[in-house]
Design a protein around this motif. Structure first.
Motif, PDB file in Angstrom:
ATOM      1  N   PHE A  93      46.788 -42.587  26.382  1.00 26.01           N
ATOM      2  CA  PHE A  93      45.537 -42.760  27.381  1.00 26.01           C
ATOM      3  C   PHE A  93      45.411 -40.593  27.824  1.00 26.01           C
ATOM      4  O   PHE A  93      47.340 -41.027  28.768  1.00 26.01           O
ATOM      5  CB  PHE A  93      45.012 -43.581  28.236  1.00 26.01           C
ATOM      6  CG  PHE A  93      44.342 -42.838  28.996  1.00 26.01           C
ATOM      7  CD1 PHE A  93      42.759 -43.810  29.014  1.00 26.01           C
ATOM      8  CD2 PHE A  93      44.049 -42.327  30.370  1.00 26.01           C
ATOM      9  CE1 PHE A  93      41.648 -42.999  30.097  1.00 26.01           C
ATOM     10  CE2 PHE A  93      43.204 -40.725  31.584  1.00 26.01           C
ATOM     11  CZ  PHE A  93      42.071 -42.256  31.088  1.00 26.01           C
ATOM     12  N   SER A 145      47.861 -47.442  35.491  1.00 23.53           N
ATOM     13  CA  SER A 145      46.682 -47.473  36.672  1.00 23.53           C
ATOM     14  C   SER A 145      47.674 -48.221  36.914  1.00 23.53           C
ATOM     15  O   SER A 145      48.374 -49.295  36.699  1.00 23.53           O
ATOM     16  CB  SER A 145      45.856 -47.681  35.293  1.00 23.53           C
ATOM     17  OG  SER A 145      44.814 -47.030  34.755  1.00 23.53           O
ATOM     18  N   ASP A 179      46.362 -51.570  24.710  1.00 23.22           N
ATOM     19  CA  ASP A 179      48.609 -51.084  25.016  1.00 23.22           C
ATOM     20  C   ASP A 179      49.095 -52.025  25.036  1.00 23.22           C
ATOM     21  O   ASP A 179      50.016 -52.144  24.262  1.00 23.22           O
ATOM     22  CB  ASP A 179      47.616 -50.773  26.219  1.00 23.22           C
ATOM     23  CG  ASP A 179      47.505 -49.850  26.307  1.00 23.22           C
ATOM     24  OD1 ASP A 179      46.865 -48.339  25.841  1.00 23.22           O
ATOM     25  OD2 ASP A 179      45.735 -49.472  27.505  1.00 23.22           O
ATOM     26  N   HIS A 206      42.674 -49.623  36.163  1.00 21.88           N
ATOM     27  CA  HIS A 206      41.934 -48.835  35.159  1.00 21.88           C
ATOM     28  C   HIS A 206      40.409 -48.323  35.513  1.00 21.88           C
ATOM     29  O   HIS A 206      39.678 -49.184  36.383  1.00 21.88           O
ATOM     30  CB  HIS A 206      42.175 -49.244  33.955  1.00 21.88           C
ATOM     31  CG  HIS A 206      41.981 -51.031  33.820  1.00 21.88           C
ATOM     32  ND1 HIS A 206      40.590 -51.122  33.736  1.00 21.88           N
ATOM     33  CD2 HIS A 206      42.144 -51.444  33.846  1.00 21.88           C
ATOM     34  CE1 HIS A 206      40.528 -51.665  33.560  1.00 21.88           C
ATOM     35  NE2 HIS A 206      41.444 -52.793  33.680  1.00 21.88           N
ATOM     36  N   THR A 207      39.951 -47.738  34.573  1.00 18.21           N
ATOM     37  CA  THR A 207      38.523 -47.686  34.408  1.00 18.21           C
ATOM     38  C   THR A 207      37.658 -48.816  33.999  1.00 18.21           C
ATOM     39  O   THR A 207      36.304 -48.522  34.242  1.00 18.21           O
ATOM     40  CB  THR A 207      38.106 -46.156  34.097  1.00 18.21           C
ATOM     41  OG1 THR A 207      38.334 -46.107  32.590  1.00 18.21           O
ATOM     42  CG2 THR A 207      38.953 -44.628  34.302  1.00 18.21           C
ATOM     43  N   ASP A 260      48.536 -42.533  31.655  1.00 17.25           N
ATOM     44  CA  ASP A 260      48.341 -43.039  32.693  1.00 17.25           C
ATOM     45  C   ASP A 260      49.347 -44.059  33.239  1.00 17.25           C
ATOM     46  O   ASP A 260      49.660 -44.607  32.185  1.00 17.25           O
ATOM     47  CB  ASP A 260      47.021 -42.794  32.939  1.00 17.25           C
ATOM     48  CG  ASP A 260      46.401 -44.316  32.624  1.00 17.25           C
ATOM     49  OD1 ASP A 260      46.039 -45.005  31.243  1.00 17.25           O
ATOM     50  OD2 ASP A 260      45.876 -45.210  32.958  1.00 17.25           O
TER      51      ASP A 260
HETATM   52  O1  PXL Z   1      44.478 -47.666  27.384  1.00 15.69           O
HETATM   53  C1  PXL Z   1      43.247 -48.396  28.230  1.00 15.69           C
HETATM   54  C2  PXL Z   1      42.988 -47.677  29.360  1.00 15.69           C
HETATM   55  C3  PXL Z   1      43.826 -46.354  29.571  1.00 15.69           C
HETATM   56  N1  PXL Z   1      44.401 -46.037  30.683  1.00 15.69           N
HETATM   57  C4  PXL Z   1      43.085 -45.650  31.528  1.00 15.69           C
HETATM   58  C5  PXL Z   1      41.732 -47.033  30.911  1.00 15.69           C
HETATM   59  C6  PXL Z   1      41.582 -47.986  30.221  1.00 15.69           C
HETATM   60  C7  PXL Z   1      40.588 -48.379  29.497  1.00 15.69           C
HETATM   61  O2  PXL Z   1      39.429 -48.815  30.051  1.00 15.69           O
HETATM   62  O3  PXL Z   1      41.063 -46.786  32.084  1.00 15.69           O
HETATM   63  C8  PXL Z   1      42.927 -45.272  32.931  1.00 15.69           C
END
Ligand code: PXL
Length: 446
Positions: free
Chosen positions: A82, A13, A221, A45-46, A11
């Protein structure tokens, strides 16, 4: 050197360093071309943020792939992380099958869980799907939680025993991997690192460092990207894992020191220059030029005059000057060589980066000097240099070497210990002008 093209499938972020905003700069920094396939776009990110936006890009994968196929594109490496939906697992599997070439390496980081728990955006069916993608991987880099979910094993908190990890290596044979690297493994309180298994050679090992308390987003990552960059540069599995662990630990340390909000990820940027140098020097290797004439001796003396004052800043100015004049000058080196010492300039890419001096004795090789200029210290070159010294020693019929190291020089002592030297004695010896040498004697057998 021409490299292939790596496709990073993660993804993006937008804020909070992880996934593509980490993979792209790190892989590029080691001189590799990195293309991207974003699986989703998020505002952040989450982890640790609320209210983030999430646009799933599943529908874009097939059209993107089709366009690439009209261009005849193939990738020499895939690095997946991800994935935004269950459906994407199958699509990415198909994309890998269609866009590989001979010799393509598939790196999979099955990002979905940590510390015994699945990330909140995934449901219980996700690990089964991810397992199917992992079966296509050459190199898998999960944490233990992710492995346990995929293998239907009970997750246990560490510290672990090596037997437990060996068993996990065995259970993981079902993936049909070439290499497995498991992150976040601990064998003792206060230490954490990565373990690795090479299923082709049978080799395995661990790289452990001091644990830094706290949870640091995106470090999987950062680690994975450095590992992919190193392995794709042709570096051995053990060295690649060491490089990736140290790059990650360095990034965490800088972040902690700066007091930054950890939700924004770790400060890996400042470590990129060193990573680039490290990957380049380890992948290209070192050469050793015997000091058999005055020119090489002068170059070595020139390096000594630069290295000593900054490397030994814990010694007095007087002592440093005295040591250079008596032990490291052109005349001193020429005299040593007359007495049977072997000096070599260490070169990387046609440039002098340090030197070594050694003397074959009746029973052991005396390693008198191993010096590197500042930029090349801390990169993990000691083992390469020692391998060369061992080969010269064996050529002289010797099966051990020893050296002396100042008892204050803790970092050098630790580095020698890591490479297999043990402290066997200590010496306190006057060296003239009222100066005294206070050293350990360290030895290695081979
Ligand atoms: O690699 C971690 C990661 C990648 N992408 C998103 C994430 C997270 C970890 O929380 O939320 C969207």
């Amino acid at each position: 050197m021409t490299h292939g093209r790596i496709l990073a499938v993660h993804d993006i972020s937008c804020v909070g360093r992880c996934s593509l905003t980490v993979a792209l700069p790190i892989i590029s920094s080691v001189g590799l071309e990195c293309s991207v396939l974003p699986t989703a776009v998020l505002s952040t990110h989450t982890g640790g943020f609320t209210g983030f936006t999430y646009r799933d890009l599943t529908e874009d994968i097939v059209p993107i792939q089709k366009h690439w196929q009209t261009l005849g594109l193939h990738f020499s490496g895939f690095y997946t992380g991800f994935l935004g939906s269950f459906q994407q697992i199958d699509l990415v599997k198909g994309l890998i099958a269609d866009l590989s070439e001979s010799g393509t390496t598939v790196y999979v980081d099955p990002v979905m869980a940590d510390a015994g728990k699945l990330y909140s955006v995934f449901d219980d069916t996700f690990p089964k799907g991810m397992r199917k993608l992992c079966e296509k991987a050459d190199v898998l880099m999960p944490n233990l939680t992710e492995l346990c979910f995929m293998l239907d094993l009970e997750y246990a908190e560490g510290p672990y025993t090596w037997d437990y990890i060996e068993n996990i290596f065995k259970e993981s044979e079902v993936f049909g991997l070439k290499k497995l690297v498991i992150t976040g493994v601990s064998f003792e309180e206060g230490k954490v690192g990565a373990v690795y298994k090479d299923y082709e050679t049978g080799g395995s090992g661990q790289i452990m460092r001091d644990r830094i308390d706290g949870y640091f987003h995106g470090t999987g990552d950062v680690f994975g990207s450095a590992l992919v960059g190193s392995l794709e540069s042709g570096i051995s599995l053990r060295d690649s894992v060491r490089i990736a662990v140290d790059f990650t630990v360095g990034s965490i340390k800088r972040t902690v020191k700066s007091g930054a909000d950890v939700r924004y990820g770790v400060d890996f940027e400042e470590g990129l220059a060193k990573l680039q140098r490290q990957v380049s020097v380890i992948s290209k290797g070192l050469t050793f030029e015997l000091a058999s004439d005055d020119k090489v001796i002068s170059r070595i003396a020139g390096m000594a005059a630069n290295i000593w004052p900054e490397a030994y800043d814990f010694l007095s100015q007087d002592l440093i000057e005295y040591m250079i004049e008596n032990y490291q000058s052109r005349e001193a080196i020429a005299k040593y060589i007359d007495e049977g010492y072997l000096y070599y300039a260490i070169q990387y890419d046609g440039e002098d980066i340090g030197y070594i001096g050694m003397a074959p004795e009746e029973k052991r090789m005396f390693v008198s000097k191993i010096y590197l200029i500042k930029h090349y210290r801390g990169l993990g070159l000691l083992d390469t240099i020692l391998k060369f010294i061992i080969s010269i020693s064996k050529g002289n019929g010797l099966s051990s070497m020893y050296l002396t190291v100042n008892r204050e020089n803790r970092s050098a002592i630790a580095a020698y210990q890591n490479s297999g030297f043990i402290i066997v004695d200590k010496v306190d010896k006057p060296i003239g002008k009222g100066f005294e040498m206070n050293d350990y004697i360290m030895e290695m057998r081979f």
